[in-house]
Design a protein around this motif. Structure first.
Motif, PDB file in Angstrom:
ATOM      1  N   ILE A  11     -49.345  25.747  12.710  1.00  0.00           N
ATOM      2  CA  ILE A  11     -49.350  27.069  13.360  1.00  0.00           C
ATOM      3  C   ILE A  11     -49.207  28.157  12.291  1.00  0.00           C
ATOM      4  N   VAL A  12     -48.309  27.929  11.332  1.00  0.00           N
ATOM      5  CA  VAL A  12     -48.125  28.915  10.252  1.00  0.00           C
ATOM      6  C   VAL A  12     -49.413  29.018   9.420  1.00  0.00           C
ATOM      7  N   THR A  13     -50.043  27.844   9.166  1.00  0.00           N
ATOM      8  CA  THR A  13     -51.295  27.853   8.399  1.00  0.00           C
ATOM      9  C   THR A  13     -52.376  28.624   9.157  1.00  0.00           C
ATOM     10  N   GLY A  14     -52.435  28.389  10.470  1.00  0.00           N
ATOM     11  CA  GLY A  14     -53.410  29.101  11.303  1.00  0.00           C
ATOM     12  C   GLY A  14     -53.163  30.594  11.251  1.00  0.00           C
ATOM     13  N   PHE A  15     -51.890  30.967  11.311  1.00  0.00           N
ATOM     14  CA  PHE A  15     -51.540  32.391  11.242  1.00  0.00           C
ATOM     15  C   PHE A  15     -51.957  32.975   9.890  1.00  0.00           C
ATOM     16  N   ARG A  16     -51.763  32.174   8.839  1.00  0.00           N
ATOM     17  CA  ARG A  16     -52.137  32.618   7.490  1.00  0.00           C
ATOM     18  C   ARG A  16     -53.646  32.911   7.428  1.00  0.00           C
ATOM     19  N   GLU A  17     -54.427  31.965   8.012  1.00  0.00           N
ATOM     20  CA  GLU A  17     -55.881  32.154   7.984  1.00  0.00           C
ATOM     21  C   GLU A  17     -56.287  33.399   8.768  1.00  0.00           C
ATOM     22  N   LEU A  18     -55.587  33.626   9.890  1.00  0.00           N
ATOM     23  CA  LEU A  18     -55.865  34.805  10.709  1.00  0.00           C
ATOM     24  C   LEU A  18     -55.581  36.087   9.911  1.00  0.00           C
ATOM     25  N   VAL A  19     -54.445  36.072   9.228  1.00  0.00           N
ATOM     26  CA  VAL A  19     -54.064  37.251   8.427  1.00  0.00           C
ATOM     27  C   VAL A  19     -55.103  37.505   7.340  1.00  0.00           C
ATOM     28  N   LEU A  20     -55.549  36.420   6.685  1.00  0.00           N
ATOM     29  CA  LEU A  20     -56.522  36.591   5.597  1.00  0.00           C
ATOM     30  C   LEU A  20     -57.880  37.052   6.115  1.00  0.00           C
ATOM     31  N   LYS A  21     -58.145  36.742   7.382  1.00  0.00           N
ATOM     32  CA  LYS A  21     -59.399  37.203   7.973  1.00  0.00           C
ATOM     33  C   LYS A  21     -59.311  38.704   8.273  1.00  0.00           C
ATOM     34  N   LEU A  59     -30.122  19.569  11.042  1.00  0.00           N
ATOM     35  CA  LEU A  59     -30.790  19.448   9.738  1.00  0.00           C
ATOM     36  C   LEU A  59     -32.110  18.678   9.854  1.00  0.00           C
ATOM     37  N   PRO A  60     -32.097  17.424  10.383  1.00  0.00           N
ATOM     38  CA  PRO A  60     -33.404  16.749  10.542  1.00  0.00           C
ATOM     39  C   PRO A  60     -34.323  17.489  11.503  1.00  0.00           C
ATOM     40  N   MET A  61     -33.725  18.168  12.502  1.00  0.00           N
ATOM     41  CA  MET A  61     -34.559  18.935  13.445  1.00  0.00           C
ATOM     42  C   MET A  61     -35.288  20.075  12.719  1.00  0.00           C
ATOM     43  N   ALA A  62     -34.588  20.715  11.791  1.00  0.00           N
ATOM     44  CA  ALA A  62     -35.200  21.808  11.024  1.00  0.00           C
ATOM     45  C   ALA A  62     -36.365  21.280  10.197  1.00  0.00           C
ATOM     46  N   ILE A  63     -36.169  20.094   9.588  1.00  0.00           N
ATOM     47  CA  ILE A  63     -37.253  19.506   8.775  1.00  0.00           C
ATOM     48  C   ILE A  63     -38.441  19.166   9.681  1.00  0.00           C
ATOM     49  N   LEU A  64     -38.133  18.568  10.840  1.00  0.00           N
ATOM     50  CA  LEU A  64     -39.206  18.201  11.777  1.00  0.00           C
ATOM     51  C   LEU A  64     -39.972  19.450  12.215  1.00  0.00           C
ATOM     52  N   MET A  65     -39.252  20.513  12.511  1.00  0.00           N
ATOM     53  CA  MET A  65     -39.917  21.753  12.940  1.00  0.00           C
ATOM     54  C   MET A  65     -40.781  22.337  11.817  1.00  0.00           C
ATOM     55  N   ALA A  66     -40.257  22.297  10.584  1.00  0.00           N
ATOM     56  CA  ALA A  66     -41.016  22.852   9.449  1.00  0.00           C
ATOM     57  C   ALA A  66     -42.347  22.131   9.302  1.00  0.00           C
ATOM     58  N   VAL A  67     -42.308  20.787   9.449  1.00  0.00           N
ATOM     59  CA  VAL A  67     -43.529  19.995   9.270  1.00  0.00           C
ATOM     60  C   VAL A  67     -44.458  20.189  10.466  1.00  0.00           C
ATOM     61  N   SER A  68     -43.894  20.109  11.671  1.00  0.00           N
ATOM     62  CA  SER A  68     -44.771  20.137  12.839  1.00  0.00           C
ATOM     63  C   SER A  68     -45.258  21.560  13.175  1.00  0.00           C
ATOM     64  N   LEU A  69     -44.507  22.572  12.788  1.00  0.00           N
ATOM     65  CA  LEU A  69     -44.989  23.945  13.028  1.00  0.00           C
ATOM     66  C   LEU A  69     -45.876  24.445  11.880  1.00  0.00           C
ATOM     67  N   HIS A  70     -46.014  23.632  10.837  1.00  0.00           N
ATOM     68  CA  HIS A  70     -46.797  24.044   9.674  1.00  0.00           C
ATOM     69  C   HIS A  70     -48.241  24.414  10.024  1.00  0.00           C
ATOM     70  N   LEU A 105     -51.853  18.125  17.901  1.00  0.00           N
ATOM     71  CA  LEU A 105     -50.768  17.152  18.042  1.00  0.00           C
ATOM     72  C   LEU A 105     -49.491  17.673  17.360  1.00  0.00           C
ATOM     73  N   LEU A 106     -49.655  18.122  16.118  1.00  0.00           N
ATOM     74  CA  LEU A 106     -48.479  18.612  15.382  1.00  0.00           C
ATOM     75  C   LEU A 106     -47.889  19.863  16.049  1.00  0.00           C
ATOM     76  N   SER A 107     -48.774  20.740  16.518  1.00  0.00           N
ATOM     77  CA  SER A 107     -48.274  21.962  17.171  1.00  0.00           C
ATOM     78  C   SER A 107     -47.490  21.618  18.424  1.00  0.00           C
ATOM     79  N   ALA A 108     -47.999  20.641  19.181  1.00  0.00           N
ATOM     80  CA  ALA A 108     -47.291  20.233  20.400  1.00  0.00           C
ATOM     81  C   ALA A 108     -45.916  19.667  20.042  1.00  0.00           C
TER      82      ALA A 108
END
Lengths: 757, 266
Positions: A556-566, A543-554, A717-720
């Protein structure tokens, strides 16, 4: 796999098909004989099609200027007619007598009505005439046998002084072709007449016509005849080729699969030393050969017949388009593009045909394939459809657009996107071929017997055979049901005008239209609904690992979002919608309500549906990634907009993986909630509020709207951390059992190694 | 040669739910013998033979053919067998010669051996008149001859015949049975399923009586007669089937009764 066996099967099937009269008719007789015959029939019909004269009733001819310039000897003055239409306008003239005046009611025709309607100039006026009047006028047209009625009002000759005080009425029936054409011809006549009057009026006032027309617009077409022809052929030829490639693949595929089942020869082949994979490849090559053969023969025959018809019509004097011969190199590119496309269509047809019990049943499956393929083939024909990274990633459409560029000699542009197009086409081909092989390895598909089907029996069997988990088909059905619900809610939903309205709609959607059906299906179709929805035990650390992943992978997801919008930029109206949502946010009584609606509610309802019931159903097929990707596909598709769907598919895959690894829905809910909460928070917070702290400044910077966006340092840092957490999570868990599920091994399923005993 | 152990096959059926087509079937068939699977329609004979020919896979249990497991080595097993059934049709648009040649090549035979073997088979089964006849023009007897030729072209040690005489006229059926007997004499291991008593009685060295997927009795004709004190195989067959039907019905009744008790409780 022994290629010798593949070759043997290919040769046999090819010979077999070439000995089949139906196949020969489709691939050879139809293109070589039918098109020329159709062409000849078309030419015969063209002799009958000619321009018919328009019969026009002009009422109030005495109100026209008496110099007689418009009507001479009861015919329209040729000066006001288009040269080709001089014989095509026949008029009957009549005075605007008392009877007509009573009928038409001059108040509605007098000059003042022109001021009420700014669009009177050359337009049919309905204002002022009730539907009863219109019906009466229609009857007059029919009774008198005329195509349109022209009414020249009293005082017309005196008032044509350029003050727009008077008007001519043209009454016609737009629903009738001849009437519509007659009205258009009369509009043209009066337009020319008006131009002459304007010139005369100006001359009277000693004003040069140049005064009211200070410049002209010269539109010069620089394209050569060849490029114009190429532009037309580049749209027509790929469409013809692709349609016939599909048709050419489908019928042999039915004969090679369903036909063999029907004749009993499939069992003979299956008991031979050839493997199922060899059989599929052998049959696939045969279907590809027929798909390409049919397509090319149809292409050549249609092209030559088409050219013959067009040239013949030109000789007959018809106003036809000068298409010329298609560029020779176009055929070369078509053949090249046909290879992957024929493979794609052939494998799809083979997989679907293997499901059919008989040839007749197989033919019913053609329509769904066409319904999926046709929009993809039509997309490149739409005006404005251009080859870019976004369109190049769409199967079939991308290939058609590349082909269009090649035929139009835009070689550099085509090569720029050739790699993604070929990549997507190849991926699709491989996936579909794998599907076809699976179908041939599935004895339920190969030896499907006819069963008497009844709705009652079906539902009884659903309840009787329900297990602790949903089946694969129940998972797919749930996904499709949610998609249909989403479609209809989009149709009936109104744009929310306030936050409260938005909140009410969101609650209804998530609780009533997503959670409701899913909970109902879990209760009715499974014996252990909680387990079917994914409520299984898991290690607390997930459970805490899932939260940590959601925050730290955010990031990457944001970057993917920007790529898609481009790649797929938002349309202007979509941006306006986003703006409206921003306005709704400002109406929220408290930020917590936004979190509740955008993070907590979807985290519960969507997880119950997509990572709960649907994923647990899909995993029964046995393949982890098929289950995760298919559930993410449903998750993405329910997000409506293409851009949102792609982003949701990506995020859904991450959450699906988390859920699958943990063997429970709870970490997925934690991930979903954290991800959404963070996204919404970043969209609501101003960077100015955070810039006081060096900690936040390391991670965020202000974007164009003043909201926080990740700095380069923060991103890496967050992605790592995210990737590290992901690997840790992977090691912490292992895939839950997805092997054949039976009530006996219920205890084993969904129990990850990491779960407590 | 063939060792079948606890072979079980369960189908999903919309009306019946899980339908057990084969229920722990076990038997052995040896080289130079004909093993007959005798049972009424729907007994599970075809399912058993389809599993042996690797066309279907078993739900549970094993079948070893010539030392090869049908589930682990299906390709190798198929090279060891020739499979003929009423369902194994011939291709309509191929001649008899082409059809046999095609399966010979699929079995990896080289040109020389294949031609020799084809000439031999077409001569032996008096099929020369079928060389250039398309499948669609053949009579049922002709088709069955081609099917047998197709199954034995690669000279497999095991031959499986699933109701091979079904639908044939008496003359052709007699010829087919004669051929099968000749193949047995050559040392082939033959599995032969039928619901016709006289065929089993006349042809089979060992007989297994099956009903509803269950093997009810097994042995040579003499052993079976002695064991069940019966003079006629047909009578024995009906007795076994009736007994099995009765015991199955009473078992269902007991199950039904216990279910009712479970519902009403005490």
């Amino acid at each position: 796999m022994k290629w010798r066996n593949v070759k043997l099967i290919f040769h046999r099937e090819l010979r077999d098909q070439l000995r089949d009269r139906r196949t020969l008719f489709t691939i050879a007789v139809l293109p070589l004989l039918m098109y020329p015959l159709l062409g000849m029939a078309f030419l015969q019909m063209a002799n009958f099609s000619k321009e018919y004269p328009s019969r026009i009733q002009i009422v109030g001819v005495e109100n026209l200027p008496q110099d007689g310039s418009l009507i001479v000897d009861n015919t329209i003055n040729e000066d006001f007619l288009v040269p080709t239409q001089r014989q095509l306008v026949q008029i009957q003239t009549e005075a605007l007598d008392k009877e007509w005046l009573e009928f038409l009611q001059p108040d509605r025709l007098d000059s003042n009505s022109a001021d009420k309607n700014p669009n009177v100039n050359g337009k049919l006026i309905n204002d002022g005439f009730s539907s009863a009047d219109q019906t009466q006028l229609q009857k007059v047209l029919v009774r008198r046998g005329v195509d349109c009625l022209v009414v020249v009002p009293k005082g017309f000759a005196q008032e044509i002084d350029g003050q727009l005080k008077t008007q001519v009425h043209i009454f016609s029936r737009a629903s009738n072709d001849k009437s519509r054409i007659a009205a258009s011809r009369m509009e043209s006549v009066f337009g020319r007449y008006r131009d002459k009057l304007v010139t005369a009026n100006l001359r009277k006032k000693e004003i040069s016509s140049v005064e009211i027309q200070p410049f002209r617009v010269a539109n010069i077409d620089l394209s050569t005849e060849d490029s114009k022809r190429a532009a037309i052929w580049s749209r027509v030829l790929p469409f013809v080729v692709f349609i016939w490639a599909l048709t050419g693949a489908f019928y042999p595929a039915i004969d090679l699969c369903a036909g063999e089942k029907e004749r009993g020869t499939l069992e003979t082949l299956l008991s031979s030393p050839a493997t199922r994979t060899e059989i599929v490849w052998g049959k696939l090559f045969t279907v590809i050969a027929f798909s390409m053969g049919t397509s090319l023969l149809n292409l050549f025959s249609m092209s030559f017949t088409g050219l013959f018809v067009i040239n013949s019509m030109a000789r007959m004097g018809a106003d036809t388009l000068d298409l010329g011969v298609p560029p020779f190199y176009a055929f070369g590119w078509l053949v090249v593009a046909l290879i992957p496309l024929a493979a794609l269509f052939s494998a799809t047809s083979l997989a679907i045909a293997s499901f059919a019990r008989s040839s007749k049943e197989g033919q019913y499956y053609l329509m769904p394939i066409l319904m999926i393929s046709l929009p993809l083939m039509m997309l490149p024909l739409m005006p404005g459809a251009e080859l870019d990274l976004g369109t190049s990633l769409i199967p079939i459409s991308g290939l058609m657009l590349v082909l269009r560029s090649l035929i139009e000699n835009r070689f550099t542009e085509a090569m720029q996107f050739a790699a993604p197009v070929l990549g997507v086409t190849l991926c699709c081909c491989l996936l579909v071929i794998q599907w076809a092989v699976r179908q041939f390895n599935n004895e339920d598909v190969l030896f499907r017997d006819s069963e008497r089907f009844g709705i009652g029996v079906f539902f009884r069997s659903l309840v009787r055979e329900r297990g602790s988990m949903p089946t694969f088909l129940e998972g797919v059905f749930c996904g499709v049901l949610l998609l249909v619900i989403r479609f209809f809610t989009t149709l009936v939903a109104k744009e929310p005008g306030s936050f409260h309205e938005f909140a009410r709609q969101t609650l209804v959607l998530h609780i009533g239209l997503i959670m409701g059906p899913v909970l109902l299906m879990a209760v009715v179709l499974t014996t252990r609904p909680l387990k079917a929805l994914g409520f299984s035990k898991t290690r607390w650390m997930t459970l805490p690992m899932a939260i940590l992943m959601a925050v730290s992978l955010h990031p990457i997801v944001t970057g993917f979002r920007e790529l898609v919008l481009k790649v797929y930029p938002l349309q202007a109206n979509t941006a306006a919608l986003e703006q409206m949502m921003e306005t709704i946010f400002t109406g929220a009584p408290h930020f917590l309500f936004i979190i509740l609606l955008f993070a907590l509610l979807p985290a519960i309802s969507e997880e119950l549906a997509f990572r709960g019931f649907i994923l647990n159903g899909l995993r029964q097929a046995g393949d982890r990634w098929t289950a995760i990707l298919l559930s993410s596909l449903f998750f993405g598709a329910t997000h409506g907009l293409l851009q949102q769907s792609i982003i949701a598919f990506f995020t859904g895959t991450l959450i699906g993986f988390v859920s699958f690894q943990a063997g429970s829905i709870l970490p997925a809910m934690c991930y979903h909630f954290s991800h959404n909460a963070l996204t919404v928070s970043l969209s609501q917070v101003r960077m100015a509020d955070l810039s006081g702290s060096a900690f936040w400044r390391f991670f965020f910077q202000a974007d164009a709207g003043g909201h926080p966006s990740y700095t380069l340092g923060g991103y890496f840092l967050l992605s790592a951390i995210g990737v590290g957490a992901f690997i840790w999570f992977y090691r912490l868990t292992e895939p839950a059992s997805v092997a054949e599920h039976s009530p006996a091994d219920d205890k084993l399923a969904l129990e990850p190694k990491g779960s407590p005993a | 040669m063939i060792h079948v152990r606890r072979l079980t096959k369960v189908y999903k059926d919309l009306h019946l739910g899980d339908f057990v087509a084969l229920n722990q079937l076990s038997f052995d068939a040896l080289a130079g013998q004909i093993y007959g699977l005798l049972g009424p329609n729907g007994a599970g004979k075809t399912t058993a033979l389809r599993i042996l020919s690797t066309v279907l896979s078993p739900t549970h249990g094993t079948a070893i053919i010539n030392g090869l497991d049908v589930t682990k080595n299906p390709e190798e097993v198929r090279q060891q067998i020739g499979f003929v059934s009423t369902n194994t049709a011939v291709y309509d648009r191929m001649t008899g010669w082409e059809m046999v040649e095609y399966f010979g090549r699929l079995n990896g035979m080289d040109d020389e051996r294949l031609t020799d073997q084809m000439e031999f088979i077409f001569e032996r089964f008096q099929m020369k008149n079928l060389k250039d006849v398309l499948g669609s023009k053949m009579s049922t007897g002709m088709k069955q001859k081609v099917s047998i030729a197709r199954a034995m072209i690669h000279d497999p040690p095991v031959l499986i015949f699933d109701e091979a005489t079904s639908g044939l006229d008496v003359m052709v059926a007699r010829e087919v049975l004669k051929t099968i007997a000749q193949l047995r004499d050559q040392g082939k291991c033959i599995i032969f399923s039928t619901h016709i008593m006289r065929e089993a009685e006349k042809l089979c060295d060992r007989i297994g009586v099956v009903n509803k997927g269950k093997l009810l009795a097994e042995g040579s004709k003499r052993d079976l007669m002695e064991e069940f004190q019966e003079d006629d195989l047909e009578e024995l067959f009906f007795r076994l089937i009736e007994q099995h039907e009765k015991s199955a019905a009473s078992l269902n009744g007991v199950e039904g009764q216990s279910n009712m008790e479970g519902v009403h409780g005490s």
